[in-house]
Design a protein around this motif. Structure first.
Motif, PDB file in Angstrom:
ATOM      1  N   MET A  21       0.814  -1.201   0.000  1.00  0.00           N
ATOM      2  CA  MET A  21       0.000   0.000   0.000  1.00  0.00           C
ATOM      3  C   MET A  21       0.861   1.270   0.000  1.00  0.00           C
ATOM      4  O   MET A  21       1.825   1.365   0.748  1.00  0.00           O
ATOM      5  N   ALA A  22       0.497   2.219  -0.869  1.00  0.00           N
ATOM      6  CA  ALA A  22       1.130   3.530  -0.994  1.00  0.00           C
ATOM      7  C   ALA A  22       2.489   3.480  -1.691  1.00  0.00           C
ATOM      8  O   ALA A  22       3.142   4.503  -1.828  1.00  0.00           O
ATOM      9  N   LYS A  74      -2.972 -10.893 -21.012  1.00  0.00           N
ATOM     10  CA  LYS A  74      -2.368 -10.036 -22.034  1.00  0.00           C
ATOM     11  C   LYS A  74      -0.932 -10.468 -22.341  1.00  0.00           C
ATOM     12  O   LYS A  74      -0.476 -10.423 -23.489  1.00  0.00           O
ATOM     13  N   LEU A  75      -0.226 -10.910 -21.308  1.00  0.00           N
ATOM     14  CA  LEU A  75       1.162 -11.349 -21.456  1.00  0.00           C
ATOM     15  C   LEU A  75       1.273 -12.782 -21.985  1.00  0.00           C
ATOM     16  O   LEU A  75       2.371 -13.233 -22.299  1.00  0.00           O
ATOM     17  N   GLY A  76       0.147 -13.487 -22.033  1.00  0.00           N
ATOM     18  CA  GLY A  76       0.152 -14.876 -22.464  1.00  0.00           C
ATOM     19  C   GLY A  76       0.599 -15.834 -21.392  1.00  0.00           C
ATOM     20  O   GLY A  76       1.080 -16.941 -21.700  1.00  0.00           O
ATOM     21  N   TRP A  77       0.442 -15.445 -20.122  1.00  0.00           N
ATOM     22  CA  TRP A  77       0.858 -16.283 -18.997  1.00  0.00           C
ATOM     23  C   TRP A  77      -0.330 -17.077 -18.461  1.00  0.00           C
ATOM     24  O   TRP A  77      -1.321 -16.489 -18.041  1.00  0.00           O
ATOM     25  N   SER A  78      -0.201 -18.379 -18.426  1.00  0.00           N
ATOM     26  CA  SER A  78      -1.239 -19.188 -17.776  1.00  0.00           C
ATOM     27  C   SER A  78      -1.047 -19.205 -16.265  1.00  0.00           C
ATOM     28  O   SER A  78      -2.017 -19.307 -15.501  1.00  0.00           O
ATOM     29  N   ALA A  79       0.215 -19.089 -15.809  1.00  0.00           N
ATOM     30  CA  ALA A  79       0.527 -19.087 -14.377  1.00  0.00           C
ATOM     31  C   ALA A  79       1.830 -18.327 -14.180  1.00  0.00           C
ATOM     32  O   ALA A  79       2.612 -18.139 -15.124  1.00  0.00           O
ATOM     33  N   ALA A  80       2.066 -17.885 -12.942  1.00  0.00           N
ATOM     34  CA  ALA A  80       3.284 -17.124 -12.648  1.00  0.00           C
ATOM     35  C   ALA A  80       3.680 -17.334 -11.200  1.00  0.00           C
ATOM     36  O   ALA A  80       2.854 -17.683 -10.342  1.00  0.00           O
ATOM     37  N   HIS A  81       4.950 -17.131 -10.907  1.00  0.00           N
ATOM     38  CA  HIS A  81       5.410 -16.987  -9.529  1.00  0.00           C
ATOM     39  C   HIS A  81       5.023 -15.586  -9.056  1.00  0.00           C
ATOM     40  O   HIS A  81       5.091 -14.625  -9.829  1.00  0.00           O
ATOM     41  N   ILE A  82       4.647 -15.478  -7.787  1.00  0.00           N
ATOM     42  CA  ILE A  82       4.191 -14.211  -7.232  1.00  0.00           C
ATOM     43  C   ILE A  82       5.087 -13.812  -6.070  1.00  0.00           C
ATOM     44  O   ILE A  82       5.335 -14.628  -5.166  1.00  0.00           O
ATOM     45  N   VAL A  83       5.598 -12.577  -6.094  1.00  0.00           N
ATOM     46  CA  VAL A  83       6.242 -11.988  -4.925  1.00  0.00           C
ATOM     47  C   VAL A  83       5.354 -10.832  -4.480  1.00  0.00           C
ATOM     48  O   VAL A  83       5.025  -9.951  -5.283  1.00  0.00           O
ATOM     49  N   SER A  84       4.948 -10.831  -3.212  1.00  0.00           N
ATOM     50  CA  SER A  84       3.977  -9.851  -2.728  1.00  0.00           C
ATOM     51  C   SER A  84       4.454  -9.256  -1.409  1.00  0.00           C
ATOM     52  O   SER A  84       5.118  -9.924  -0.614  1.00  0.00           O
ATOM     53  N   HIS A  85       4.095  -8.001  -1.171  1.00  0.00           N
ATOM     54  CA  HIS A  85       4.558  -7.294   0.028  1.00  0.00           C
ATOM     55  C   HIS A  85       3.386  -6.711   0.803  1.00  0.00           C
ATOM     56  O   HIS A  85       2.481  -6.112   0.220  1.00  0.00           O
ATOM     57  N   SER A  86       3.411  -6.903   2.119  1.00  0.00           N
ATOM     58  CA  SER A  86       2.494  -6.226   3.025  1.00  0.00           C
ATOM     59  C   SER A  86       1.039  -6.564   2.687  1.00  0.00           C
ATOM     60  O   SER A  86       0.635  -7.716   2.753  1.00  0.00           O
ATOM     61  N   TRP A  87       0.238  -5.575   2.268  1.00  0.00           N
ATOM     62  CA  TRP A  87      -1.167  -5.825   1.943  1.00  0.00           C
ATOM     63  C   TRP A  87      -1.338  -6.833   0.814  1.00  0.00           C
ATOM     64  O   TRP A  87      -2.253  -7.667   0.845  1.00  0.00           O
ATOM     65  N   THR A 107       5.489 -15.724  -2.680  1.00  0.00           N
ATOM     66  CA  THR A 107       6.425 -15.201  -1.693  1.00  0.00           C
ATOM     67  C   THR A 107       5.743 -14.053  -0.966  1.00  0.00           C
ATOM     68  O   THR A 107       5.282 -13.097  -1.609  1.00  0.00           O
ATOM     69  N   LEU A 108       5.639 -14.174   0.354  1.00  0.00           N
ATOM     70  CA  LEU A 108       4.972 -13.173   1.174  1.00  0.00           C
ATOM     71  C   LEU A 108       6.036 -12.407   1.952  1.00  0.00           C
ATOM     72  O   LEU A 108       6.686 -12.956   2.834  1.00  0.00           O
ATOM     73  N   VAL A 109       6.204 -11.135   1.619  1.00  0.00           N
ATOM     74  CA  VAL A 109       7.215 -10.306   2.268  1.00  0.00           C
ATOM     75  C   VAL A 109       6.543  -9.508   3.384  1.00  0.00           C
ATOM     76  O   VAL A 109       5.776  -8.574   3.124  1.00  0.00           O
ATOM     77  N   ASP A 110       6.787  -9.920   4.634  1.00  0.00           N
ATOM     78  CA  ASP A 110       6.231  -9.251   5.813  1.00  0.00           C
ATOM     79  C   ASP A 110       4.752  -8.892   5.623  1.00  0.00           C
ATOM     80  O   ASP A 110       4.371  -7.721   5.701  1.00  0.00           O
ATOM     81  N   LEU A 238      10.185 -20.618   5.656  1.00  0.00           N
ATOM     82  CA  LEU A 238      10.277 -19.378   6.426  1.00  0.00           C
ATOM     83  C   LEU A 238      11.731 -18.924   6.459  1.00  0.00           C
ATOM     84  O   LEU A 238      12.623 -19.683   6.846  1.00  0.00           O
ATOM     85  N   LYS A 239      11.978 -17.699   6.035  1.00  0.00           N
ATOM     86  CA  LYS A 239      13.333 -17.156   6.014  1.00  0.00           C
ATOM     87  C   LYS A 239      13.366 -15.794   6.702  1.00  0.00           C
ATOM     88  O   LYS A 239      12.535 -14.929   6.417  1.00  0.00           O
ATOM     89  N   LYS A 240      14.360 -15.625   7.570  1.00  0.00           N
ATOM     90  CA  LYS A 240      14.581 -14.332   8.201  1.00  0.00           C
ATOM     91  C   LYS A 240      15.641 -13.564   7.408  1.00  0.00           C
ATOM     92  O   LYS A 240      16.618 -14.141   6.940  1.00  0.00           O
ATOM     93  N   VAL A 241      15.420 -12.257   7.265  1.00  0.00           N
ATOM     94  CA  VAL A 241      16.363 -11.405   6.545  1.00  0.00           C
ATOM     95  C   VAL A 241      16.579 -10.133   7.368  1.00  0.00           C
ATOM     96  O   VAL A 241      15.753  -9.762   8.193  1.00  0.00           O
ATOM     97  N   PRO A 242      17.705  -9.448   7.155  1.00  0.00           N
ATOM     98  CA  PRO A 242      17.901  -8.152   7.817  1.00  0.00           C
ATOM     99  C   PRO A 242      17.000  -7.090   7.206  1.00  0.00           C
ATOM    100  O   PRO A 242      16.415  -7.284   6.138  1.00  0.00           O
ATOM    101  N   GLY A 243      16.875  -5.975   7.902  1.00  0.00           N
ATOM    102  CA  GLY A 243      16.083  -4.877   7.368  1.00  0.00           C
ATOM    103  C   GLY A 243      14.754  -4.713   8.077  1.00  0.00           C
ATOM    104  O   GLY A 243      14.424  -5.453   9.011  1.00  0.00           O
ATOM    105  N   ASN A 244      13.965  -3.749   7.610  1.00  0.00           N
ATOM    106  CA  ASN A 244      12.668  -3.458   8.205  1.00  0.00           C
ATOM    107  C   ASN A 244      11.553  -3.974   7.286  1.00  0.00           C
ATOM    108  O   ASN A 244      11.762  -4.900   6.516  1.00  0.00           O
ATOM    109  N   HIS A 245      10.384  -3.364   7.370  1.00  0.00           N
ATOM    110  CA  HIS A 245       9.220  -3.809   6.597  1.00  0.00           C
ATOM    111  C   HIS A 245       9.458  -3.750   5.089  1.00  0.00           C
ATOM    112  O   HIS A 245       8.741  -4.396   4.327  1.00  0.00           O
TER     113      HIS A 245
END
Length: 267
Positions: A21-22, A74-87, A107-110, A238-245
């Motif tokens: 979001m934002a 539109k891209l011709g993709w039947s399926a894709a890997h997803i990386v998503s953040h927050s909301w 992939t769910l990022v925080d 489950l993987k821990k990484v440095p950094g914030n949100h």
């Protein structure tokens, strides 16, 4: 409905990067460059954000998912890997439940707000708007210089790297009254919060391969926060990484490597 997006088109495996979001698609610049050789990557501005359409209403998960499936078609993709953040982490969980054949992995990022929220919490939303740091980027600001000065104090911009500067500059605009503010709209803010409150992320177990990225200074620091994901995601790493949100902005090297290793393990 028009969806603007960034694209890295060197590799073949479809990969969709969904900002929170934002934010806007440019937050994925470092990850896109890092993975470009092996994937066909698209990072959209979600509706209400960036250069995409900004309707006055309808910020439901169904509409956001429909936008993404239309883009994939539109891209011709039947399926894709997803990386998503927050909301959009909650969005990915809902999408994986509703139409799992479109998702190769998530992939769910925080992620935030995975459960349906009690209705009384809606009364606190105006308070949340005033205190949540990332919403302070909305403005209004009297001048561009004031906007930059205040936004540089926010946690996702604390390094003020070249990518962070570009994310800020891409996400802000001068309004008709000559003030400055985010391209993210109030209608989108209110609509997304309503959708987050009304729709549970988990109802049934999900079998799609999933990576939960837990930043050391993120919002998911307690076991009780992560337990719903451990319970409902039956193929979870489950993987821990440095950094914030925003680890992709504040600690991109470690973040990029973590995502790359997980994706490399998927068929």
């Amino acid at each position: 409905m028009e969806i603007s997006y960034l694209e890295w088109n060197q590799g073949e495996k479809p990969l969709l990067l969904l900002h929170g979001m934002a934010d806007n698609a440019l937050v994925w610049s470092s990850l896109g460059d890092y993975l470009a050789a092996n994937y066909h990557i698209v990072a959209p501005d979600m509706r209400g954000h960036g250069e995409s359409s900004k309707p006055e209403r309808d910020y439901s998960f169904e509409s956001a998912i429909a936008d993404l499936e239309t883009l994939m078609d539109k891209l011709g993709w039947s399926a894709a890997h997803i990386v998503s953040h927050s909301w959009t982490g909650k969005l990915a969980a809902i999408w994986a439940r509703q139409n799992p054949k479109r998702l190769r992995s998530i992939t769910l990022v925080d992620p935030i707000f995975i459960w349906k929220m009690p209705k009384f919490l809606k009364l606190t939303f105006p308070l949340l708007y005033s205190v949540l740091p990332f919403l302070k980027s909305m403005g209004p600001f009297a001048t561009y210089e004031e906007a930059e000065q205040k936004i540089r104090q926010l946690s996702q911009y604390k390094n003020w790297s070249s990518i962070q500067q570009q994310v800020f500059q891409t996400g802000i605009e001068q309004k008709p009254d000559r003030s400055w503010g985010s391209k993210f709209t109030i209608a989108a803010r209110d609509g997304i919060f309503d959708a987050v409150m009304q729709v549970p992320g988990f109802i049934t177990p999900i079998d799609i391969p999933a990576l939960f990225i837990q930043p050391e200074k993120g919002v998911n620091r307690q076991n009780w926060q992560i337990q719903p994901y451990k319970t409902n995601l039956k193929n979870l790493t489950l993987k821990k990484v440095p950094g914030n949100h925003w680890p992709f902005l504040t600690k991109p090297e470690e973040f990029n490597q973590t995502v790359a290793e997980f994706l490399a393990e998927q068929k």
